[in-house]
Design a protein around this motif. Sequence first.
Motif, short mmCIF file in Angstrom:
data_model
loop_
_atom_site.label_atom_id
_atom_site.label_comp_id
_atom_site.label_asym_id
_atom_site.label_seq_id
_atom_site.Cartn_x
_atom_site.Cartn_y
_atom_site.Cartn_z
N THR A 135 17.06 46.80 57.92
CA THR A 135 16.58 48.09 57.42
C THR A 135 15.40 47.89 56.47
O THR A 135 14.40 48.58 56.55
CB THR A 135 17.70 48.85 56.68
OG1 THR A 135 18.86 48.84 57.50
CG2 THR A 135 17.30 50.27 56.37
N VAL A 136 15.53 46.94 55.56
CA VAL A 136 14.49 46.82 54.53
C VAL A 136 13.32 45.93 54.94
O VAL A 136 12.22 46.07 54.40
CB VAL A 136 15.04 46.31 53.17
CG1 VAL A 136 16.07 47.28 52.62
CG2 VAL A 136 15.59 44.91 53.27
N ILE B 52 16.28 55.68 47.79
CA ILE B 52 17.36 56.51 47.24
C ILE B 52 18.01 55.75 46.09
O ILE B 52 18.39 54.59 46.26
CB ILE B 52 18.40 56.85 48.32
CG1 ILE B 52 17.73 57.67 49.44
CG2 ILE B 52 19.59 57.59 47.72
CD1 ILE B 52 18.61 57.90 50.65
N ASP B 64 19.79 52.81 48.01
CA ASP B 64 20.00 52.92 49.45
C ASP B 64 18.62 53.05 50.09
O ASP B 64 17.74 53.68 49.49
CB ASP B 64 20.81 54.18 49.78
CG ASP B 64 22.22 53.83 50.23
OD1 ASP B 64 22.44 52.68 50.63
OD2 ASP B 64 23.08 54.73 50.18
N PRO B 65 18.42 52.50 51.25
CA PRO B 65 17.14 52.73 51.93
C PRO B 65 17.02 54.22 52.29
O PRO B 65 18.03 54.85 52.63
CB PRO B 65 17.24 51.88 53.20
CG PRO B 65 18.36 50.92 52.96
CD PRO B 65 19.31 51.61 52.04
N GLU B 67 15.61 56.10 55.01
CA GLU B 67 15.00 55.86 56.32
C GLU B 67 14.20 57.04 56.84
O GLU B 67 13.36 56.88 57.72
CB GLU B 67 16.07 55.45 57.33
CG GLU B 67 16.65 54.08 57.03
CD GLU B 67 17.57 53.59 58.13
OE1 GLU B 67 17.09 53.41 59.25
OE2 GLU B 67 18.76 53.42 57.86
N GLY B 74 12.60 53.37 55.25
CA GLY B 74 13.70 52.53 54.75
C GLY B 74 13.27 51.14 54.34
O GLY B 74 13.99 50.44 53.64
N LYS B 75 12.10 50.71 54.78
CA LYS B 75 11.66 49.35 54.42
C LYS B 75 11.36 49.27 52.93
O LYS B 75 10.87 50.23 52.33
CB LYS B 75 10.39 49.00 55.20
CG LYS B 75 10.59 48.95 56.69
CD LYS B 75 9.29 48.50 57.35
CE LYS B 75 9.48 48.33 58.83
NZ LYS B 75 9.79 49.59 59.53
N LEU B 76 11.62 48.10 52.38
CA LEU B 76 11.36 47.87 50.96
C LEU B 76 11.07 46.39 50.76
O LEU B 76 11.59 45.56 51.48
CB LEU B 76 12.61 48.21 50.12
CG LEU B 76 13.05 49.66 50.04
CD1 LEU B 76 14.46 49.72 49.46
CD2 LEU B 76 12.10 50.49 49.20
N CYS B 77 10.27 46.08 49.77
CA CYS B 77 10.13 44.67 49.41
C CYS B 77 11.16 44.38 48.32
O CYS B 77 11.85 45.28 47.85
CB CYS B 77 8.68 44.38 48.99
SG CYS B 77 8.34 44.75 47.27
N VAL B 81 13.93 46.85 46.05
CA VAL B 81 15.39 46.71 46.12
C VAL B 81 15.99 46.55 44.71
O VAL B 81 17.00 47.15 44.38
CB VAL B 81 15.76 45.48 46.99
CG1 VAL B 81 17.25 45.16 46.87
CG2 VAL B 81 15.38 45.72 48.45
N ILE B 212 4.50 46.77 53.09
CA ILE B 212 4.84 47.64 54.21
C ILE B 212 3.65 47.77 55.16
O ILE B 212 3.81 47.97 56.37
CB ILE B 212 5.29 49.04 53.71
CG1 ILE B 212 6.34 48.91 52.60
CG2 ILE B 212 5.78 49.92 54.84
CD1 ILE B 212 7.56 48.10 52.92
#
Lengths: 204, 725
Positions: A135-136, B52, B64-65, B67, B74-77, B81, B212
């Motif tokens: 997902t991430v 989130i 929470d991602p 999405e 939903g992507k994160l580095c 996170v 991203i």
Amino acid sequence: MTPVDQEENDLFVDPQRCIGCRACEAACSECSTHRGVPMIHLEPLDPFESVKTGPTLCMHCDDPACAAVCPADAIKRTEDGIVQSSQKSRCIGCSNCQIACPFGVPKIYKARAQMNKCDMCYDRTSTGLKPMCATVCPSEAIFFGPKSQIESMRKNKANNQFQFGGQKITTKVYVMMDTSEETIDMDVMDFMSSSGLEEKEPWA
Amino acid sequence: MAKLPISEDKIFEQFGPHLKYEPPGGWEKSVEEPDSKVKTHCCFCGQQCGIILKVKDNQVIGFDPWEAFPFNKGKLCPKGVKRYLQGSHPDRLLYPLENRSGVGYERISWDAAYSRVVAEIQRIQNKYGKDHFAMLSGVSLSNEKSYLVGKFARVALQTANLDYNGRLCMVSAGAGNKKAFGIDRAANSWADLLETDLILCAGTNVSECAPITTDYIWKARDTRGAKLIVVDPRITPIARTADLILPVRPGTDSHLFNTILNLMIQAGDVDQQFINEHTVGFEDVKNAVAKYTLDECERITGVPVKSIKTAAEWWGKAKRSFLLHARGIEHHTKGVDNVLSCINLVLATGRIGKVGCGYATITGQGNGQGGREHGHKCDQLPGNRDITNPEHRKYISQVWGIDEKDLPGKGLSAQEIMNEIHDGKIKGLISICFNPLVSLPDSNFTREALEKLEFYAIIDFFMSETACHADIILPGSLHEEDEGTSTSAEGRVIRIQKAVNPPGEAKADGEILLEIARRLGKGKYFDHFKKAEDIFNELRVASKGGTADYFGITYEKIDKNMGVFWPCPDLDHPGTPRLFEGGKFYHSDRKAHFNVVEFKPSADEINSDYPIYLTTGRVIYHYLSGTQTRRIGFLSDQCPDPYMEIHPRLAEKYAIQEGDGVKIISRRGSIELKAKIVKTIRPDTIFVPYHWAGKQSINRVTQRALDPISKIPEFKMSAVRIEKV
Ligand code: SF4
């Protein structure tokens, strides 16, 4: 959140796209079952030659060596092919699994005297979500979805059969294999001018 | 006074950076059902990923991602996170502090803190004049706070000397964009990256600084077979798989781009119709670049003739293209020129304002885009208006309800403010969201300057290295502790939702500024701001008719559409993801302007005493001066200390091995750190990341030379020598 249909989806690792950011480790470590400890690990692909990295996570073998060598029968494979973490009540922390796994995945966590490893976010996939790492992942080096989808999107091929000596291992997780001749060892000097400049340069 | 009251070690013992690994209440609590889940954005880069935040008992306990948010899906580095750990951090400043020499920082009441700040502002301004009290701000602040700071400095402090940390970030790109296009914004949303055939990344470490964006580039390559060209002295992660790598010598970018343009003109690979109809100034540029030859370019840039030719051919013949650049070409005394030489390449092909045809600078800071538009830049008023333009002054004075002659004029830029503090001309300072002791070049000079201030007040949430010098420290708020909006690198205005209240006695930043304004007797200009949305609504009006027009954007509209792209001049307007459609630009002649750029050497001279190029930048685990990320365990563990990247060829010459201690010496100062040997950096160049303070700050070595137009310091090229220690 986009629910994904569990039946059709698989996990794919594409080391070529890995940017080494460890978002997968960071996010995995947030899981409520293993609290602060990631079950996925980022490894340098060749630490002496390259800065390239790739994620290592459980490959979920069809015939898992970790489970086969477990004297306490603590490692179970579910019907849909997920090889689970050891069962706390059974695991004796003997390290057999750690030694047997050809991908170097299981680890014994001393604090809880138990082997823990990736179970492909069973809590998430069973409710229609993607595993957390997929997902991430900012570059989709870890991808969760149908095989046909990733194969139509990418030039490289999905592979889930690995040869270790005489033994062939088939896994639930796929690795995207490079189709190019590209080596992981890259030297900037191969892209620089070499026309008679050397004597003036600080490295000469 | 602005001196440290006690030793640095004692300060750090008390205020950190300490490392936080676990959510508030430990992992046990993090599994409990949260009270709420707040959809907001990450604070740690210009991409502003949707995220989130899980909230329990007024604390953020996890993430929470998100999405459904269209930009990052939903992507994160890892910064995104782990960012939730900063709110409940033990180092948070919880009440106002006063610097007492020999004693330390003592807790005082808000009333006492406000009284002292206001008394000192009045004393200094009465004694020396209004402009002798300066303000420094930053673009990690929301649009509302940025607007408020601009109004606060001009109306309440009545000083011209307000500037911001975007001076170290976006100003070269902004100035270049305004000169060429008449507007300062990415020309496209990132959706056009997915539709392009050729991507040129110049001086942008996309994978680490805009992670991203990596996925957008890859998707264009996967689905359309797009090619990727990377111009950078280092093979950054995105460059590792590029189709063409041009490892330029630091500071020679514009020579490369001029030569490429010359080759394209010679090959007839320009869009003459577009040039005739939609631009001015091409003939001058054509004449100027005629003398940029391949051989000379190879000699200056160190890029082989063959690669330069290939780049010119690909860029010249592409059907669709997208050019991205960032600080690598902008952090120079010729940063604006470098930007303009890139834009010339785009304009010559006419590949802009169409599907899959684009151009953007990648904004680095959280709200680097929106923050710079609305008023804490020394030469700008809200809506990207010009503080020296009589019409613009008149309009904003009306919105603010002040007499135009009471509106201060153009002030000094951030580095110039520090220079004047050092000269003893500026005597007082208030700052928010800026850690100049780490982020300005030549940090020994900055420290000397701070110590000369008669009075310094800071609004901050952690004891940053600069905050240690303040006389009064006012505990402010984090991104997740206040409502507002922010504008992403794409130009998309998004909502920052408040997740929790500031802890302890800390207050929302806006509340602090409003109270100081009131006590300065200027309450009537601010008292109608009861909540962030009230500020936004005034910003909408203030920006109306300016180039950065937000008038048609409301909180409701943003929520409904997951962001709105400015310009958005009226309520029915859908926003503008792609600028310049139909070849319409924002100068009064509606044309794009070519600008002649002549290659110039960098300010710091390479010679036998200082034979090596030093360039600095970010790593993915840290944000700017590290005040936040150096306190988050996971992030700090991945990259706890700065290091020097060096090629094996250069390392061999100095008998340096992996992990050896090395000293880097410039004409300003020196630093000692460990060597990291990599084959991915040019062997005439070393790289050091800049997120650390004190003895670990590479800015002890960098220089204060500024671009004459943008006033950005030349972080990306310092002449140094190295010694093994
Ligand atoms: S730092 Fe940037 S890329 Fe990373 S999560 Fe935050 S906004 Fe996204």
